[in-house]
Design a protein around this motif. Structure first.
Motif, PDB file in Angstrom:
ATOM      1  N   ASN A   1       6.167   2.932   2.335  1.00 34.54           N
ATOM      2  CA  ASN A   1       5.595   3.524   1.058  1.00 34.54           C
ATOM      3  C   ASN A   1       4.777   4.709   1.495  1.00 34.54           C
ATOM      4  N   VAL A   2       5.357   6.007   1.616  1.00 29.52           N
ATOM      5  CA  VAL A   2       4.536   7.177   1.798  1.00 29.52           C
ATOM      6  C   VAL A   2       5.226   8.176   0.735  1.00 29.52           C
ATOM      7  N   VAL A   3       4.222   9.021   0.156  1.00 33.79           N
ATOM      8  CA  VAL A   3       4.599   9.994  -0.732  1.00 33.79           C
ATOM      9  C   VAL A   3       3.904  11.352  -0.043  1.00 33.79           C
TER      10      VAL A   3
ATOM     11  N   LYS B   1       0.693  -1.249  -0.105  1.00 31.91           N
ATOM     12  CA  LYS B   1       0.192   0.025  -0.262  1.00 31.91           C
ATOM     13  C   LYS B   1       0.851   1.268   0.064  1.00 31.91           C
ATOM     14  N   VAL B   2       0.406   2.473  -0.777  1.00 31.37           N
ATOM     15  CA  VAL B   2       1.331   3.474  -0.633  1.00 31.37           C
ATOM     16  C   VAL B   2       0.267   4.423  -0.246  1.00 31.37           C
ATOM     17  N   ILE B   3       0.862   5.258   0.948  1.00 32.64           N
ATOM     18  CA  ILE B   3      -0.040   6.290   1.852  1.00 32.64           C
ATOM     19  C   ILE B   3       0.250   7.655   1.055  1.00 32.64           C
ATOM     20  N   VAL B   4      -0.675   8.368   0.520  1.00 30.90           N
ATOM     21  CA  VAL B   4      -0.303   9.818   0.046  1.00 30.90           C
ATOM     22  C   VAL B   4      -0.622  10.945   0.971  1.00 30.90           C
TER      23      VAL B   4
ATOM     24  N   SER C   1      -3.586   2.850  -3.182  1.00 27.89           N
ATOM     25  CA  SER C   1      -3.212   4.070  -2.405  1.00 27.89           C
ATOM     26  C   SER C   1      -4.344   4.363  -1.525  1.00 27.89           C
ATOM     27  N   LEU C   2      -3.743   5.131  -0.195  1.00 25.15           N
ATOM     28  CA  LEU C   2      -4.744   5.653   0.381  1.00 25.15           C
ATOM     29  C   LEU C   2      -4.380   7.091   0.579  1.00 25.15           C
ATOM     30  N   ILE C   3      -5.137   8.049   0.566  1.00 25.27           N
ATOM     31  CA  ILE C   3      -4.695   9.721   0.786  1.00 25.27           C
ATOM     32  C   ILE C   3      -5.377   9.995   1.875  1.00 25.27           C
TER      33      ILE C   3
END
Ligand SMILES: [Zn+2]
Ligand SMILES: [Zn+2]
Length: 198
Positions: free
Chosen positions: A56-58, A28-31, A94-96
């Protein structure tokens, strides 16, 4: 003989690569999406804190609050309009989370415009958190804990009975300083959903 060994070795390597790719796809990517004039140092801090538990953080550059989210009578922003607007700006895995220094509100228990610290879909793709209602010396720590709490809901986690767990129900109070991390049960739920928890 040597030749055959080489072929075997190659197929082994490509197999390992495919597996790695699959693992990557699932994670998972956390935005992090700062809103309006949200302070850069503060979003950097949230980014760094989340990076320590999830690789995984953006961190995205600030964007304006969605135009339709401003609630003039109380000079604040509608959390429900914000999560609706930001949910479409991300990829499948992703989750934002939107970050706000301004007060945010939603309709709650029959009250049309109720001020909140955070709001998210459960489960869903997006949530939003404001530090407007937080005070005291641990404000920055509290803020990132609420960010993780809302992201947990967004991923589908309900409230948790464990007192030190980040998913503890606020129940109208503020227990954030007692909360340390996701408990083992909540952690394993998130890992199953693709969180790369350390
Ligand atoms: Zn909650
Ligand atoms: Zn828990």
């Amino acid at each position: 003989m040597k030749y055959r060994f080489l072929i075997l070795l190659c197929s082994f390597i490509s197999c390992t690569n495919a597996r790695k790719e699959n693992e990557f796809k699932k994670s998972k990517v956390i935005v992090i999406q700062p809103l309006g004039d949200f302070k850069t140092e503060q979003s950097q801090l949230v980014f760094t804190e989340i990076k320590t538990i999830n690789l995984n953080v953006v961190l995205r550059p600030n964007i304006s609050f969605p135009e339709n989210s401003y609630y003039k009578p109380r000079n604040r922003y509608r959390a429900d309009s914000i999560i609706k607007s930001i949910k479409d700006n991300i990829g499948k895995d992703s989750l934002i989370v939107g970050l706000s220094n301004h007060d945010i509100s939603t309709t709650y228990k029959g009250v049309k415009d109720w001020g909140v610290m955070g709001l998210g879909y459960r489960p869903g793709k997006s949530c939003v958190v404001s530090d407007f209602r937080m005070s005291g010396k641990n404000r920055n720590q509290q803020f990132y804990k609420v960010v993780l709490h809302e992201l947990g809901h967004t991923e589908g986690l309900p409230h948790c009975e464990t007192k030190t767990c980040l998913m503890r129900d606020a129940e109208g109070g503020n227990h954030l300083d007692e909360e340390k991390e996701f408990c083992e049960k909540c952690k394993s739920f998130l890992v199953k959903k693709g969180w790369n928890l350390i």
